[in-house]
Design an enzyme around this catalytic site. Sequence first.
Site, mmCIF file in Angstrom:
data_model
loop_
_atom_site.group_PDB
_atom_site.id
_atom_site.type_symbol
_atom_site.label_atom_id
_atom_site.label_comp_id
_atom_site.label_asym_id
_atom_site.label_seq_id
_atom_site.Cartn_x
_atom_site.Cartn_y
_atom_site.Cartn_z
ATOM 1 C CE LYS A 150 -4.219 -2.074 1.586
ATOM 2 N NZ LYS A 150 -3.847 -3.458 1.975
HETATM 3 C C1 LIG Z 1 -4.521 -4.457 1.594
HETATM 4 C C2 LIG Z 1 -3.783 -5.709 1.571
HETATM 5 C C3 LIG Z 1 -4.189 -6.788 0.766
HETATM 6 C C4 LIG Z 1 -5.452 -6.749 -0.055
HETATM 7 O O1 LIG Z 1 -5.337 -5.864 -1.121
HETATM 8 P P1 LIG Z 1 -6.655 -5.335 -1.865
HETATM 9 O O2 LIG Z 1 -6.178 -4.312 -2.802
HETATM 10 O O3 LIG Z 1 -7.551 -4.773 -0.793
HETATM 11 O O4 LIG Z 1 -7.275 -6.516 -2.517
HETATM 12 C C5 LIG Z 1 -3.401 -7.919 0.749
HETATM 13 N N1 LIG Z 1 -2.290 -8.015 1.502
HETATM 14 C C6 LIG Z 1 -1.872 -7.015 2.291
HETATM 15 C C7 LIG Z 1 -0.654 -7.194 3.096
HETATM 16 C C8 LIG Z 1 -2.600 -5.815 2.346
HETATM 17 O O5 LIG Z 1 -2.169 -4.840 3.119
#
Ligand SMILES: *Cc1c(COP(=O)(O)O)cnc(C)c1O
Length: 434
Positions: free
Chosen positions: A107
């Site tokens: 993210k």
């Molecule tokens: C947010 C997140 C996900 C899921 O991603 P999406 O875009 O919501 O499908 C998977 N793994 C981690 C570590 C995350 O922080």
Amino acid sequence: MKYFSTHNQNNFVSFREAVLNGLAQDGGLFMPEIIPSFSKSFIENLNSFSFKEIGTETAKRFIGDEIDDQKLHEIIERSLYFPAPIVNLDENTHVLELFHGPTLAFKDFGAQFMARTMEYFVKDLNKELAILVATSGDTGSAVAHGFYGVEGIKVYLLYPSGKVSSIQEKQLTTLDKNITALEIQGTFDDCQDLVKKAFTDNYLKNKLNLSSANSINIVRLIPQSFYYINAIKQLKQNKNKIVFSVPSGNLGNITAGLIAKKMGMPIDLFIAATNSNNVFTNYLSTGNFEPRKSVQTFSNAMDVGNPSNFERIRMLYEDNIEKMRNEIESLSFNDEKTIDGIKEVYSKYGYIIDPHGAVGYMALKKYLDIHKQNKIDSVIVETAHPAKFKEVVENAISKEVKIPQRLAECLNKEKKSIVLDSKFETFKDFLSAN
Ligand SMILES: *Cc1c(COP(=O)(O)O)cnc(C)c1O
């Protein structure tokens, strides 16, 4: 480039408006009017572009003339400053490591780019921007780090009390200045509902300049496509099929991958790997999209019962499930299988994978078992550093997981959060008073 709402395809806004509003007035999500494509020569010469150049070339096509080249170059320089390397487990199985950013999860890519872009756009606003972020763990800290100390922007993080790991909570609650952590007595879906309601509340809309930084904001998806493109560059050019297994919750990460494919990247298939929160998996198998309350798992950043970006995926496939099934598969694994995945990746390859990546690994393994006859290059998208889920991983592999310095720093700081119940009125009163 113009953007429309998934609820009304005739309602266009500029990129700037899409970014600053996050969510459309009608509650829909913004989508670019067309998915731009790369030229053949760009794709053939990917090797000669750096990660940052790939970022610039991609972003340009989504932004058009709303940010000039010089400024965009600066935004990329300041946001894409950590790598997204491919690590090989064996000749044809790869891990795309997306945890080299400041908060150790993928993210960071979206959050850094979003923060620099918004910072640029708010310069000519005369009212402070209030950014609301519902987080199941990793979004909040990535966004908070991106916006930390940025003038003219306040960030409110809503997280479900007791449902994020202790390390995640430290990351969420130890920043000060313009960042406020709201500990909501409810689930992630409650947090997400509160944010959605705030956007459709006339009183709040008039009083505050609200924006969202969830993966519902298109400016977070755009930079997530960069690393898929950069991953294709890093794979050996051959005739094998290319499959990405993406640990999925709100479906933002996989949507960015689908966009990269649509832009021309040679990706044959995406696997949406889900934990027990498998609404999307069920949708692909039954054709019925049935959101439900999320349940808590070890891969908690995927504990999402009503994945927002489903609307975008439907748009990309013109609501045609058959087309979707040709390019996306989805497989679901519970916590027990997640632990098996962590153990197996470690014993077989000596690689320490986090619980989210482990779900991705299990999904890929199952897929490859069925498609043995094909030559496939597969990429597991490793979305977080295993140290973020230290206890779970250490219990699985009976080995200590080292905590990187940038994570260790926040662990000694004091937690600061404001506890609220999950009623909208409570949240509204809080925002009005602040
Ligand atoms: C947010 C997140 C996900 C899921 O991603 P999406 O875009 O919501 O499908 C998977 N793994 C981690 C570590 C995350 O922080």
